[in-house]
Design a protein around this motif. Structure first.
Motif, PDB file in Angstrom:
ATOM      1  N   ILE A  74      75.507  57.765 -24.198  1.00 56.11           N
ATOM      2  CA  ILE A  74      75.893  57.756 -22.795  1.00 56.11           C
ATOM      3  C   ILE A  74      76.720  59.012 -22.563  1.00 56.11           C
ATOM      4  N   VAL A  75      76.195  59.921 -21.738  1.00 54.01           N
ATOM      5  CA  VAL A  75      76.840  61.219 -21.557  1.00 54.01           C
ATOM      6  C   VAL A  75      77.050  61.506 -20.075  1.00 54.01           C
ATOM      7  N   VAL A  76      78.066  62.334 -19.807  1.00 52.48           N
ATOM      8  CA  VAL A  76      78.380  62.703 -18.423  1.00 52.48           C
ATOM      9  C   VAL A  76      78.667  64.192 -18.352  1.00 52.48           C
ATOM     10  N   SER A  77      78.679  64.702 -17.144  1.00 50.53           N
ATOM     11  CA  SER A  77      79.086  66.084 -16.926  1.00 50.53           C
ATOM     12  C   SER A  77      80.603  66.184 -17.071  1.00 50.53           C
ATOM     13  N   PRO A  78      81.100  67.213 -17.745  1.00 49.12           N
ATOM     14  CA  PRO A  78      82.560  67.378 -17.854  1.00 49.12           C
ATOM     15  C   PRO A  78      83.253  67.504 -16.498  1.00 49.12           C
ATOM     16  N   THR A  79      82.506  67.976 -15.484  1.00 47.61           N
ATOM     17  CA  THR A  79      83.101  68.159 -14.164  1.00 47.61           C
ATOM     18  C   THR A  79      83.313  66.836 -13.436  1.00 47.61           C
ATOM     19  N   LEU A  80      82.754  65.740 -13.977  1.00 45.67           N
ATOM     20  CA  LEU A  80      82.872  64.446 -13.308  1.00 45.67           C
ATOM     21  C   LEU A  80      84.280  63.878 -13.439  1.00 45.67           C
ATOM     22  N   GLY A  81      85.026  64.316 -14.458  1.00 45.16           N
ATOM     23  CA  GLY A  81      86.384  63.824 -14.647  1.00 45.16           C
ATOM     24  C   GLY A  81      86.465  62.428 -15.228  1.00 45.16           C
ATOM     25  N   ILE A  82      85.382  61.992 -15.892  1.00 48.29           N
ATOM     26  CA  ILE A  82      85.355  60.675 -16.542  1.00 48.29           C
ATOM     27  C   ILE A  82      85.355  60.897 -18.048  1.00 48.29           C
ATOM     28  N   ASN A  83      86.289  60.235 -18.745  1.00 48.34           N
ATOM     29  CA  ASN A  83      86.448  60.488 -20.174  1.00 48.34           C
ATOM     30  C   ASN A  83      86.243  59.261 -21.055  1.00 48.34           C
ATOM     31  N   SER A  84      85.889  58.152 -20.461  1.00 51.27           N
ATOM     32  CA  SER A  84      85.684  56.932 -21.250  1.00 51.27           C
ATOM     33  C   SER A  84      84.784  55.967 -20.497  1.00 51.27           C
ATOM     34  N   ILE A  85      84.285  54.965 -21.207  1.00 48.58           N
ATOM     35  CA  ILE A  85      83.471  53.920 -20.566  1.00 48.58           C
ATOM     36  C   ILE A  85      84.320  53.138 -19.571  1.00 48.58           C
ATOM     37  N   ALA A  86      85.582  52.901 -19.910  1.00 50.52           N
ATOM     38  CA  ALA A  86      86.461  52.177 -18.981  1.00 50.52           C
ATOM     39  C   ALA A  86      86.615  52.948 -17.668  1.00 50.52           C
ATOM     40  N   GLU A  87      86.776  54.256 -17.749  1.00 51.97           N
ATOM     41  CA  GLU A  87      86.889  55.077 -16.537  1.00 51.97           C
ATOM     42  C   GLU A  87      85.569  55.106 -15.766  1.00 51.97           C
ATOM     43  N   LEU A  88      84.450  55.097 -16.519  1.00 51.69           N
ATOM     44  CA  LEU A  88      83.133  55.060 -15.864  1.00 51.69           C
ATOM     45  C   LEU A  88      82.977  53.789 -15.046  1.00 51.69           C
ATOM     46  N   PHE A  89      83.320  52.653 -15.636  1.00 51.90           N
ATOM     47  CA  PHE A  89      83.200  51.381 -14.925  1.00 51.90           C
ATOM     48  C   PHE A  89      84.141  51.338 -13.720  1.00 51.90           C
ATOM     49  N   ALA A  90      85.336  51.870 -13.881  1.00 48.87           N
ATOM     50  CA  ALA A  90      86.295  51.876 -12.765  1.00 48.87           C
ATOM     51  C   ALA A  90      85.776  52.714 -11.603  1.00 48.87           C
ATOM     52  N   ARG A  91      85.201  53.879 -11.898  1.00 51.83           N
ATOM     53  CA  ARG A  91      84.645  54.740 -10.849  1.00 51.83           C
ATOM     54  C   ARG A  91      83.452  54.068 -10.173  1.00 51.83           C
ATOM     55  N   ALA A  92      82.591  53.459 -10.982  1.00 50.50           N
ATOM     56  CA  ALA A  92      81.393  52.827 -10.429  1.00 50.50           C
ATOM     57  C   ALA A  92      81.750  51.650  -9.525  1.00 50.50           C
ATOM     58  N   LYS A  93      82.813  50.945  -9.855  1.00 53.04           N
ATOM     59  CA  LYS A  93      83.230  49.817  -9.008  1.00 53.04           C
ATOM     60  C   LYS A  93      83.929  50.301  -7.740  1.00 53.04           C
ATOM     61  N   ALA A  94      84.674  51.390  -7.869  1.00 52.63           N
ATOM     62  CA  ALA A  94      85.386  51.920  -6.696  1.00 52.63           C
ATOM     63  C   ALA A  94      84.432  52.599  -5.721  1.00 52.63           C
ATOM     64  N   LYS A  95      83.415  53.273  -6.271  1.00 60.06           N
ATOM     65  CA  LYS A  95      82.445  53.984  -5.441  1.00 60.06           C
ATOM     66  C   LYS A  95      81.029  53.633  -5.911  1.00 60.06           C
ATOM     67  N   PRO A  96      80.554  52.449  -5.553  1.00 59.48           N
ATOM     68  CA  PRO A  96      79.286  51.946  -6.095  1.00 59.48           C
ATOM     69  C   PRO A  96      78.055  52.763  -5.731  1.00 59.48           C
ATOM     70  N   ASP A  97      78.102  53.568  -4.727  1.00 63.09           N
ATOM     71  CA  ASP A  97      76.930  54.348  -4.326  1.00 63.09           C
ATOM     72  C   ASP A  97      76.997  55.798  -4.795  1.00 63.09           C
ATOM     73  N   GLU A  98      78.019  56.149  -5.575  1.00 63.53           N
ATOM     74  CA  GLU A  98      78.194  57.551  -5.927  1.00 63.53           C
ATOM     75  C   GLU A  98      77.410  57.970  -7.160  1.00 63.53           C
ATOM     76  N   LEU A  99      77.442  57.179  -8.213  1.00 66.37           N
ATOM     77  CA  LEU A  99      76.938  57.617  -9.512  1.00 66.37           C
ATOM     78  C   LEU A  99      75.441  57.372  -9.683  1.00 66.37           C
ATOM     79  N   ASN A 100      74.802  58.306 -10.371  1.00 68.02           N
ATOM     80  CA  ASN A 100      73.415  58.096 -10.799  1.00 68.02           C
ATOM     81  C   ASN A 100      73.268  58.606 -12.226  1.00 68.02           C
ATOM     82  N   TYR A 101      72.200  58.177 -12.878  1.00 66.32           N
ATOM     83  CA  TYR A 101      71.999  58.595 -14.268  1.00 66.32           C
ATOM     84  C   TYR A 101      70.542  58.972 -14.505  1.00 66.32           C
ATOM     85  N   ALA A 102      70.363  59.954 -15.355  1.00 69.23           N
ATOM     86  CA  ALA A 102      69.020  60.386 -15.743  1.00 69.23           C
ATOM     87  C   ALA A 102      68.603  59.662 -17.015  1.00 69.23           C
TER      88      ALA A 102
END
Length: 336
Positions: free
Chosen positions: A141-169
């Protein structure tokens, strides 16, 4: 007194019969399977790969096949029969002559396809004789460094706060990276939009270009870019950490019990292949997988060796088919 014509055997007949009996007793008792195995292989063995050349399954088949030919004292040829997410090649081997000369090396598509397709040309529990699992590679599971997410916990927090923002390839719908991401969404109770591509390379390139914010890919595709710092790895979906990425945790370590979503490679023969030939293939293949040079080649291509033999592979298939059926159903993916 009655003569012996047609009634009592003559001395010559008795001696002849005794000689035949002695010869039969001295001769080895070979069942058809053992007779075949004693001389096998007498001609080239074909390993069918149900995907295009140069992919992970093809690379696995060629590394193992070359050494297996040497171990068996024969020639092993890898033949690609791609199409329909592997179903064409798998179906071809399922209905091939069960003589040990047409074999199958296949990825986790073998256990996923029964739930992705309404109809497939094989029964995963009946149409094949397991030889052994060959190797596994975790998904990453990888992300762009510019996203400012450094852990799975932060990923889940961002996805819950902004459910329409994130997408994955991903490398494509129905691949184990895609299903790993769907499992991630299930355990995190989040919504992240899927953007499928035609393979791992274009999926990673989309992340590098900023087309997507994150990606899930098999380790070999993502590893060079993680090591260069161009993308950031949040977690691996294997059973343990990868040697070359000692700081990247597994999902299990992060508290998500049983979150194992690897891409595995399997070795099969058609179901009615003589058992002694299957045993010979399994024994020789497991010997090959213990060779240091083979282990090094597979690790360089992102694989941990798995060589537990036929029974372990049979049990693995039995566990994986319902596992992915459940993930696919919970993700709302409809069979095509």
């Amino acid at each position: 007194m009655r003569d012996n014509k047609g009634l009592l055997p003559s001395r010559r007949q008795i001696l002849k019969a005794a000689g035949l009996a002695a010869g039969a007793a001295a001769a080895p008792m070979l069942t058809p399977g053992r007779a075949f195995a004693a001389t096998y292989p007498e001609r080239p063995i074909r390993i069918i790969v149900p995907f295009a050349p140069a992919g992970p399954t093809d690379i696995m088949a060629r590394i193992v096949g070359q050494s297996l030919g040497d171990a068996l004292g024969g020639n092993v040829i890898v033949e690609n029969r791609p199409g329909a997410s592997g179903n064409i090649g798998i179906g071809y081997v399922a209905h091939a002559e069960a003589d040990g000369y047409t074999l199958l090396v296949v990825s986790s598509a073998y256990v996923v396809n029964p739930s992705l397709f309404a109809r497939i040309p094989y029964d995963p529990s009946k149409d094949f004789a397991p030889i052994t699992e060959l190797g596994t590679t975790p998904n990453m599971i990888v992300v762009s460094p510019t996203l400012g997410i450094n852990s799975i916990a932060e990923l889940f927090a961002r996805a819950k706060a902004k459910p329409d923002e994130l997408n994955y390839a991903s490398p494509g719908a129905g691949t184990t990276p895609h299903l790993s991401a769907e499992l991630l969404k299930i355990v995190g109770q989040v919504q992240i939009t899927h953007v499928p591509f035609s393979g791992a390379a274009p999926a990673i390139q989309a992340l590098l270009a900023g087309t997507t914010q994150m990606a899930v890919a098999a380790l070999p595709a993502a590893l060079p870019f993680v090591q260069s710092g161009e993308i950031k790895a949040l977690a691996l979906t294997g059973e343990r950490r990868w040697n070359d990425l000692p700081t990247v945790p597994t999902m299990i370590e992060l508290g998500y019990k049983d979150f194992i979503a690897e891409t595995a490679q399997f070795f099969f023969a058609p179901a009615k292949t003589p058992p002694d030939i299957v045993t010979r293939l399994a024994t020789k293949t497991m010997q090959v997988l213990k060779q240091p040079e083979v282990i090094a080649q597979l690790h360089a291509n992102g694989y941990d060796v798995a060589a537990d033999g036929p029974d372990a592979l049979r049990k693995y298939v039995e566990s994986q088919v319902p596992k992915w059926r459940d993930v696919i159903a919970r993700a709302g993916i409809k069979p095509v």
